[in-house]
Design a protein around this motif. Structure first.
Motif, mmCIF file in Angstrom:
data_model
loop_
_atom_site.group_PDB
_atom_site.id
_atom_site.type_symbol
_atom_site.label_atom_id
_atom_site.label_comp_id
_atom_site.label_asym_id
_atom_site.label_seq_id
_atom_site.Cartn_x
_atom_site.Cartn_y
_atom_site.Cartn_z
ATOM 1 N N HIS A 48 0.838 -1.197 0.000
ATOM 2 C CA HIS A 48 0.000 0.000 0.000
ATOM 3 C C HIS A 48 0.872 1.245 0.000
ATOM 4 O O HIS A 48 1.955 1.257 0.585
ATOM 5 N N LEU A 49 0.348 2.283 -0.618
ATOM 6 C CA LEU A 49 0.922 3.619 -0.546
ATOM 7 C C LEU A 49 -0.139 4.507 0.076
ATOM 8 O O LEU A 49 -1.284 4.528 -0.380
ATOM 9 N N ALA A 50 0.214 5.236 1.128
ATOM 10 C CA ALA A 50 -0.769 6.038 1.849
ATOM 11 C C ALA A 50 -0.210 7.421 2.151
ATOM 12 O O ALA A 50 1.004 7.599 2.298
ATOM 13 N N VAL A 51 -1.117 8.383 2.250
ATOM 14 C CA VAL A 51 -0.750 9.755 2.594
ATOM 15 C C VAL A 51 -1.632 10.227 3.744
ATOM 16 O O VAL A 51 -2.748 9.742 3.920
ATOM 17 N N PRO A 52 -1.156 11.191 4.545
ATOM 18 C CA PRO A 52 -1.945 11.672 5.676
ATOM 19 C C PRO A 52 -3.082 12.579 5.219
ATOM 20 O O PRO A 52 -2.956 13.337 4.261
ATOM 21 N N SER A 53 -4.197 12.479 5.937
ATOM 22 C CA SER A 53 -5.345 13.341 5.674
ATOM 23 C C SER A 53 -6.199 13.425 6.929
ATOM 24 O O SER A 53 -6.795 12.427 7.336
ATOM 25 N N HIS A 54 -6.246 14.591 7.538
ATOM 26 C CA HIS A 54 -7.116 14.853 8.691
ATOM 27 C C HIS A 54 -6.971 13.768 9.764
ATOM 28 O O HIS A 54 -7.936 13.116 10.154
ATOM 29 N N ASN A 55 -5.734 13.606 10.228
ATOM 30 C CA ASN A 55 -5.433 12.643 11.291
ATOM 31 C C ASN A 55 -5.790 11.207 10.922
ATOM 32 O O ASN A 55 -6.098 10.382 11.802
ATOM 33 N N ARG A 56 -5.733 10.914 9.659
ATOM 34 C CA ARG A 56 -5.867 9.545 9.170
ATOM 35 C C ARG A 56 -4.887 9.355 8.017
ATOM 36 O O ARG A 56 -4.260 10.310 7.569
ATOM 37 N N MET A 57 -4.775 8.121 7.573
ATOM 38 C CA MET A 57 -4.015 7.844 6.361
ATOM 39 C C MET A 57 -4.988 7.381 5.291
ATOM 40 O O MET A 57 -5.906 6.603 5.573
ATOM 41 N N VAL A 58 -4.777 7.853 4.070
ATOM 42 C CA VAL A 58 -5.622 7.484 2.935
ATOM 43 C C VAL A 58 -4.781 6.675 1.955
ATOM 44 O O VAL A 58 -3.697 7.112 1.554
ATOM 45 N N ARG A 117 -4.430 -15.980 -2.434
ATOM 46 C CA ARG A 117 -5.883 -15.825 -2.447
ATOM 47 C C ARG A 117 -6.377 -15.029 -1.246
ATOM 48 O O ARG A 117 -7.374 -14.316 -1.338
ATOM 49 N N VAL A 118 -5.693 -15.167 -0.115
ATOM 50 C CA VAL A 118 -6.100 -14.439 1.084
ATOM 51 C C VAL A 118 -5.417 -13.075 1.087
ATOM 52 O O VAL A 118 -4.193 -12.984 1.149
ATOM 53 N N GLN A 119 -6.204 -11.997 0.984
ATOM 54 C CA GLN A 119 -5.679 -10.649 0.920
ATOM 55 C C GLN A 119 -6.457 -9.737 1.864
ATOM 56 O O GLN A 119 -7.571 -10.053 2.293
ATOM 57 N N MET A 120 -5.870 -8.585 2.177
ATOM 58 C CA MET A 120 -6.554 -7.589 2.992
ATOM 59 C C MET A 120 -7.690 -6.956 2.200
ATOM 60 O O MET A 120 -7.583 -6.727 1.004
ATOM 61 N N LYS A 121 -8.785 -6.677 2.893
ATOM 62 C CA LYS A 121 -9.937 -6.036 2.257
ATOM 63 C C LYS A 121 -9.803 -4.523 2.356
ATOM 64 O O LYS A 121 -10.522 -3.843 3.081
ATOM 65 N N THR A 122 -8.821 -3.992 1.633
ATOM 66 C CA THR A 122 -8.594 -2.554 1.589
ATOM 67 C C THR A 122 -8.773 -2.079 0.162
ATOM 68 O O THR A 122 -8.769 -2.875 -0.781
ATOM 69 N N GLN A 172 -9.641 4.865 4.237
ATOM 70 C CA GLN A 172 -8.955 5.584 5.303
ATOM 71 C C GLN A 172 -8.716 4.671 6.504
ATOM 72 O O GLN A 172 -9.566 3.841 6.829
ATOM 73 N N VAL A 173 -7.566 4.841 7.124
ATOM 74 C CA VAL A 173 -7.230 4.078 8.325
ATOM 75 C C VAL A 173 -6.652 5.031 9.361
ATOM 76 O O VAL A 173 -6.182 6.123 9.035
ATOM 77 N N GLU A 174 -6.677 4.605 10.611
ATOM 78 C CA GLU A 174 -6.232 5.472 11.689
ATOM 79 C C GLU A 174 -4.711 5.446 11.841
ATOM 80 O O GLU A 174 -4.037 4.504 11.418
ATOM 81 N N LEU A 175 -4.210 6.498 12.444
ATOM 82 C CA LEU A 175 -2.767 6.647 12.574
ATOM 83 C C LEU A 175 -2.166 5.728 13.627
ATOM 84 O O LEU A 175 -1.087 5.162 13.419
ATOM 85 N N VAL A 222 1.170 2.086 8.329
ATOM 86 C CA VAL A 222 1.363 3.320 7.554
ATOM 87 C C VAL A 222 1.193 4.541 8.451
ATOM 88 O O VAL A 222 1.922 5.538 8.317
ATOM 89 N N GLY A 223 0.240 4.470 9.367
ATOM 90 C CA GLY A 223 0.024 5.595 10.270
ATOM 91 C C GLY A 223 1.187 5.787 11.223
ATOM 92 O O GLY A 223 1.688 6.907 11.410
ATOM 93 N N LYS A 224 1.638 4.713 11.840
ATOM 94 C CA LYS A 224 2.753 4.812 12.782
ATOM 95 C C LYS A 224 4.048 5.185 12.067
ATOM 96 O O LYS A 224 4.876 5.911 12.622
ATOM 97 N N ALA A 225 4.223 4.706 10.835
ATOM 98 C CA ALA A 225 5.412 5.066 10.072
ATOM 99 C C ALA A 225 5.437 6.568 9.808
ATOM 100 O O ALA A 225 6.456 7.235 10.004
#
Length: 269
Positions: free
Chosen positions: A118-128, A138-143, A148-151, A156-159
């Motif tokens: 994933h590639l994510a950028v910050p947006s309003h105290n979240r990562m997009v 076959r088993v993958q994340m449902k993203t 948006q995910v929390e920091l 990605v948020g903690k990084a």
């Protein structure tokens, strides 16, 4: 420097508020509530969740709908983000210099690990998430791109947080709602701050089932030419595919990929 020492220093030099920011913040707050629960909230439920008087919420929603930023369904009158906002967001992602620059490196990372990246950028105290590539498993994340995910509970948020200077980091931590998602989520400022210091030292963040059970992720921050963290890259996998050998490999590769993207970004923008 400890968290309490940073707190004292930040309080002494706290900036003044920008004029008009409070009004703008109200619109953003309502948009965020709708974005977090698309198609599930009617006006009565929205007024309960928004921290504003009922009349204010009505006016905010009416203005957002007039601009095409929010739509209301005929069935139940529930709200979701409008086409204009989605078009603006899509245009941003398509034209993102970071997304363009990172794509080849993300493909190499995906090919080397055969896992979702994933590639994510910050947006309003979240990562997009602005890009995602998946492996052959076959088993993958449902993203999804745009999700948006929390920091505090994601790699990605903690990084991204770990790349902030101490004063800015403290400001952001203070503003976060450290909600518990699993038994492993960091839910106090002190614990999160200590975790981010470890993240800085090792050059990558590790989400050890902190955001959702059975999923582990490793992420590393991406920096601009000026040294500002502008995003993060991550590798995600189910627990059963993660072991000590994979951990070491993915940690090395995600650090390397983030450094390559940062270097390329510095040369081109």
């Amino acid at each position: 420097m400890s968290l309490s020492e940073l707190q004292d220093e930040a309080d002494a030099g706290a900036p003044t508020h920008v004029q008009g920011a409070a009004s703008f913040s109200k619109f953003i707050t309502v948009l965020q509530i709708i974005a977090d629960a698309p198609g599930t909230l009617d006006i009565a439920q929205l007024t309960k969740r928004a921290p504003f008087p009922r009349g204010t919420v009505y006016r905010l929603v009416a203005a957002l709908m007039a601009e095409g930023l929010v739509t209301q369904s005929g069935d139940g009158g529930t709200f979701r983000l409008g086409p204009r906002l989605l078009q603006l967001a899509a245009k941003t992602w398509e034209d993102s210099d970071l997304r363009t620059i990172a794509r080849d490196f993300l493909e190499s990372l995906r090919d080397a690990t055969d896992e979702a990246v994933h590639l994510a950028v910050p947006s309003h105290n979240r990562m997009v998430y602005i890009d995602k590539l998946v492996g052959s498993n076959r088993v993958q994340m449902k993203t999804s791109i745009g999700g948006q995910v929390e920091l505090h509970s994601t790699s990605v948020g903690k990084a991204w947080l770990s790349g902030l200077p101490d004063q800015r980091l403290l400001e952001v931590i203070k503003s976060l709602d450290l909600r518990r998602h699993t038994a492993k989520t960091f839910t106090t400022p002190e614990a999160l701050f200590d975790e981010l210091k470890r993240t800085r030292e090792q050059g990558f963040a590790f989400d050890d089932e902190e955001n959702e059970p059975d999923i582990r992720c490793l992420g590393s921050p991406i920096f601009s030419r000026s040294g500002e963290p502008v995003g993060a890259v991550s590798i995600s996998m189910p627990v059963y595919r993660h072991d000590a050998r994979r951990h070491e490999l993915c940690a090395r590769l995600v650090r390397q990929t983030a450094k390559q993207i940062s270097a390329e970004l510095s040369r081109m923008v």
